[in-house]
Design a protein around this motif. Structure first.
Motif, PDB file in Angstrom:
ATOM      1  N   LEU A  42       0.822  -1.209   0.000  1.00  0.00           N
ATOM      2  CA  LEU A  42       0.000   0.000   0.000  1.00  0.00           C
ATOM      3  C   LEU A  42       0.861   1.266   0.000  1.00  0.00           C
ATOM      4  O   LEU A  42       0.377   2.356  -0.322  1.00  0.00           O
ATOM      5  CB  LEU A  42      -0.940   0.006   1.204  1.00  0.00           C
ATOM      6  CG  LEU A  42      -2.044  -1.061   1.206  1.00  0.00           C
ATOM      7  CD1 LEU A  42      -2.867  -0.961   2.488  1.00  0.00           C
ATOM      8  CD2 LEU A  42      -2.953  -0.910  -0.009  1.00  0.00           C
ATOM      9  N   GLU A  43       2.126   1.113   0.425  1.00  0.00           N
ATOM     10  CA  GLU A  43       3.096   2.218   0.432  1.00  0.00           C
ATOM     11  C   GLU A  43       2.627   3.388   1.289  1.00  0.00           C
ATOM     12  O   GLU A  43       2.842   4.559   0.953  1.00  0.00           O
ATOM     13  CB  GLU A  43       3.415   2.669  -0.995  1.00  0.00           C
ATOM     14  CG  GLU A  43       4.062   1.566  -1.828  1.00  0.00           C
ATOM     15  CD  GLU A  43       4.567   2.049  -3.179  1.00  0.00           C
ATOM     16  OE1 GLU A  43       4.295   3.212  -3.536  1.00  0.00           O
ATOM     17  OE2 GLU A  43       5.245   1.262  -3.875  1.00  0.00           O
ATOM     18  N   VAL A  44       2.001   3.069   2.405  1.00  0.00           N
ATOM     19  CA  VAL A  44       1.669   4.071   3.423  1.00  0.00           C
ATOM     20  C   VAL A  44       2.143   3.512   4.765  1.00  0.00           C
ATOM     21  O   VAL A  44       2.182   2.303   4.956  1.00  0.00           O
ATOM     22  CB  VAL A  44       0.154   4.385   3.470  1.00  0.00           C
ATOM     23  CG1 VAL A  44      -0.301   5.031   2.180  1.00  0.00           C
ATOM     24  CG2 VAL A  44      -0.652   3.127   3.767  1.00  0.00           C
ATOM     25  N   PRO A  45       2.526   4.393   5.694  1.00  0.00           N
ATOM     26  CA  PRO A  45       2.998   3.891   6.985  1.00  0.00           C
ATOM     27  C   PRO A  45       1.847   3.380   7.851  1.00  0.00           C
ATOM     28  O   PRO A  45       0.716   3.848   7.748  1.00  0.00           O
ATOM     29  CB  PRO A  45       3.660   5.120   7.619  1.00  0.00           C
ATOM     30  CG  PRO A  45       2.963   6.288   6.999  1.00  0.00           C
ATOM     31  CD  PRO A  45       2.618   5.869   5.603  1.00  0.00           C
ATOM     32  N   TYR A  46       2.182   2.408   8.684  1.00  0.00           N
ATOM     33  CA  TYR A  46       1.260   1.912   9.710  1.00  0.00           C
ATOM     34  C   TYR A  46       1.954   2.013  11.058  1.00  0.00           C
ATOM     35  O   TYR A  46       3.186   1.928  11.141  1.00  0.00           O
ATOM     36  CB  TYR A  46       0.848   0.466   9.428  1.00  0.00           C
ATOM     37  CG  TYR A  46      -0.230   0.351   8.377  1.00  0.00           C
ATOM     38  CD1 TYR A  46      -1.574   0.286   8.739  1.00  0.00           C
ATOM     39  CD2 TYR A  46       0.098   0.342   7.028  1.00  0.00           C
ATOM     40  CE1 TYR A  46      -2.566   0.197   7.771  1.00  0.00           C
ATOM     41  CE2 TYR A  46      -0.891   0.257   6.055  1.00  0.00           C
ATOM     42  CZ  TYR A  46      -2.222   0.184   6.438  1.00  0.00           C
ATOM     43  OH  TYR A  46      -3.206   0.112   5.499  1.00  0.00           O
ATOM     44  N   VAL A  47       1.170   2.184  12.092  1.00  0.00           N
ATOM     45  CA  VAL A  47       1.724   2.250  13.443  1.00  0.00           C
ATOM     46  C   VAL A  47       0.966   1.277  14.335  1.00  0.00           C
ATOM     47  O   VAL A  47      -0.262   1.280  14.383  1.00  0.00           O
ATOM     48  CB  VAL A  47       1.660   3.693  14.012  1.00  0.00           C
ATOM     49  CG1 VAL A  47       0.238   4.242  14.018  1.00  0.00           C
ATOM     50  CG2 VAL A  47       2.262   3.742  15.423  1.00  0.00           C
ATOM     51  N   TYR A  48       1.718   0.424  15.003  1.00  0.00           N
ATOM     52  CA  TYR A  48       1.154  -0.516  15.970  1.00  0.00           C
ATOM     53  C   TYR A  48       1.074   0.172  17.333  1.00  0.00           C
ATOM     54  O   TYR A  48       2.067   0.717  17.819  1.00  0.00           O
ATOM     55  CB  TYR A  48       2.025  -1.763  16.084  1.00  0.00           C
ATOM     56  CG  TYR A  48       1.949  -2.683  14.887  1.00  0.00           C
ATOM     57  CD1 TYR A  48       1.078  -3.769  14.869  1.00  0.00           C
ATOM     58  CD2 TYR A  48       2.752  -2.464  13.769  1.00  0.00           C
ATOM     59  CE1 TYR A  48       1.006  -4.622  13.777  1.00  0.00           C
ATOM     60  CE2 TYR A  48       2.692  -3.304  12.664  1.00  0.00           C
ATOM     61  CZ  TYR A  48       1.818  -4.377  12.678  1.00  0.00           C
ATOM     62  OH  TYR A  48       1.757  -5.215  11.593  1.00  0.00           O
TER      63      TYR A  48
END
Length: 490
Positions: free
Chosen positions: A264-270
């Protein structure tokens, strides 16, 4: 010919039936989604249904099926014109790390901080998750680089991400950065991976009650970034039992899910992560000492009751009370796990028979319950029920002894492990002591216990079918342990 229109009589029947259904629903009071609640036990052990719905609130002990008022889903962490919020390293031991706000972008893990020196070395947290082979060259190949994990400042992260926010993966995630190599085995799954994950996470609650209650919310998901859904179960079918009984509502994600987010080339944050990495744990002192990856996690704060939350959930699912196997006044239960039909690592047949005879003599003389079992012919539920009730568990070094983790630690609780003479492995010895129980290794008629342990060794015959055991000596030690005779521990 067309279908004739309904008659007046048919209209009347439909009207009466509809009115009757509405009347029944109204008078019986069908479920109101604004008031139906899911209750969870609080630390006091009672159900609390008073608090409002909240996503991942450590203090919340219940959830409503609806929000009290309309609101959007918390699907994005935004920073607009600012910079991404920093990552917090909450706890760390080599191979085991708890993060708040751990970022992942295009498959690379990002630790965001203004103080890079305060973050553990990346090699102590993460690796390339390659298969484990001995030797310096193999160790170097497993070390991470910038394609795996990076420690960056908030300004650097903003430039790399190029966005004003990140997709929010809420709740607690167990992130397992390991190859399949050791996953599909009951012992390595339960007594290493599960042991280490829970020992790390439980370090955040240093006051768990003896009943196994905790203030820590359960894991919401387990994520494997290098495994697919077909390569985490074990041949004994116990891995899935441990997972689904510890966290019945857990979501499991695999490498395809990890890749989907990366593409998706977007950041994710856990929101919160407990990160496990076998390779990262291996250089540590406690691993070198015991050859157990979970051993490094025991450098974190903990209590003697740290495992009870998991143990109780597992055995309660098979219908047992959490207190089963406790105390020193109940009838003792001796369980000998036989491998005589397994084909590898078996006792000398005549000495196996002698051991069984001596154990049944104890039953007849002292009234002990004695069980001689072949777990490959026993259902999983019966295996767990028996292990939870057992006071003394014994058998040749092997996977069946993993069930010791479901025993209830008391002054009498004991594990006896039979080795080929001069052979020894820390697997079940370390696991037993980590739970506060007593372990004895056996070489024929000789036994040993901590701190007087031999060095690990695998002599010819270790995996063979000519392992000796002195049944009379084993029976004597059983009586001593069940009588709490201290001289046997000196």
């Amino acid at each position: 010919m067309g279908i004739p229109p309904p008659t007046k009589r048919e209209y009347a029947i439909v009207f009466v039936l509809a009115a009757l259904i509405l009347y029944i629903v109204h008078t019986t009071g069908g479920p109101d989604l604004d008031t139906v609640q899911l209750s969870f036990p609080t630390k006091s052990g009672t159900a609390d249904t008073s608090s409002s719905y909240a996503f991942y609130e450590g203090e919340s002990s219940s959830e409503r099926l609806r929000y009290p008022s309309p609101q959007g889903y918390s699907g994005t962490l935004t920073w607009d014109s600012g910079t991404p919020p920093e990552t917090n390293v909450i706890a760390h031991a080599p191979g085991w790390t708890i993060f708040d706000r751990l970022y992942v972008f295009k498959g690379v893990v990002y630790v965001i901080t203004t103080n890079k020196e305060s973050v553990p070395d990346t090699s102590a947290m993460y690796s390339k998750a390659l298969k484990i082979f001995p030797g310096k060259e193999a160790e170097d190949e497993r070390l991470p680089d910038d394609n795996d994990i990076r420690i960056v400042t908030p300004a650097e992260a903003k430039q790399i991400f190029g966005t004003k926010g990140a997709g929010l993966i809420d709740g607690l995630t167990f992130l397992i950065n390991d190859p399949v190599q050791f996953i599909t085995h009951y012992y390595h799954w339960t007594a290493e991976l599960w042991f280490g994950l829970w020992r790390t996470y439980s370090s955040l609650d240093l006051d768990p009650t003896s009943g196994g209650n905790t203030t820590l919310p359960p894991a919401k998901r387990i994520a494997f970034n290098h495994l697919d859904n077909f390569h985490w179960r074990d041949y004994a079918l116990m891995n899935q039992w441990v997972v689904q009984s510890t966290f019945p509502g857990v979501i499991m994600e695999f490498k395809d899910d990890w890749r989907d987010r990366a593409e998706l080339e977007v950041p994710y944050v856990y929101e919160r992560v407990v990160l496990a990495d076998r390779s990262a744990a291996m250089p540590a002192y406690n691993y070198q000492r015991y050859q157990r990856t979970a051993a490094t996690a025991f450098g974190l704060p903990g209590t003697e009751n740290w495992w009870r939350t998991v143990r109780n959930n597992v055995i309660m699912l098979v219908g047992l009370d959490a207190s089963v196997g406790g105390g020193t006044l109940n009838q003792p239960v001796i369980t000998y796990i036989s491998r005589q039909e397994w084909g590898r690592r078996m006792l000398i047949p005549e000495q196996h028979e002698k051991l069984v005879q001596e154990l049944f003599k104890l039953r007849d003389t002292y009234g002990y319950e004695v069980n001689v079992v072949t777990f490959s012919k026993t259902s999983r539920q019966d295996q767990l029920r028996l292990a939870a009730r057992t006071t003394i568990m014994m058998g040749v070094h092997g996977n069946g002894l993993t069930h010791l983790v479901w025993m209830n630690p008391t002054p009498r609780t004991t594990v006896m492990e039979f080795f080929y003479p001069e052979g020894f492995a820390h697997d079940y010895e370390y696991t037993t002591r980590a739970l506060g129980m007593t372990h004895y290794g056996w070489w024929g008629s000789r036994h040993f216990t901590s701190p007087n342990l031999p060095l690990p060794a695998y002599p010819p015959g270790f995996q063979g079918n000519e392992i000796p055991i002195d049944g009379e000596k084993v029976a004597e030690l059983c009586v001593a342990r069940l009588s709490l005779a201290e001289e046997y521990d000196d």
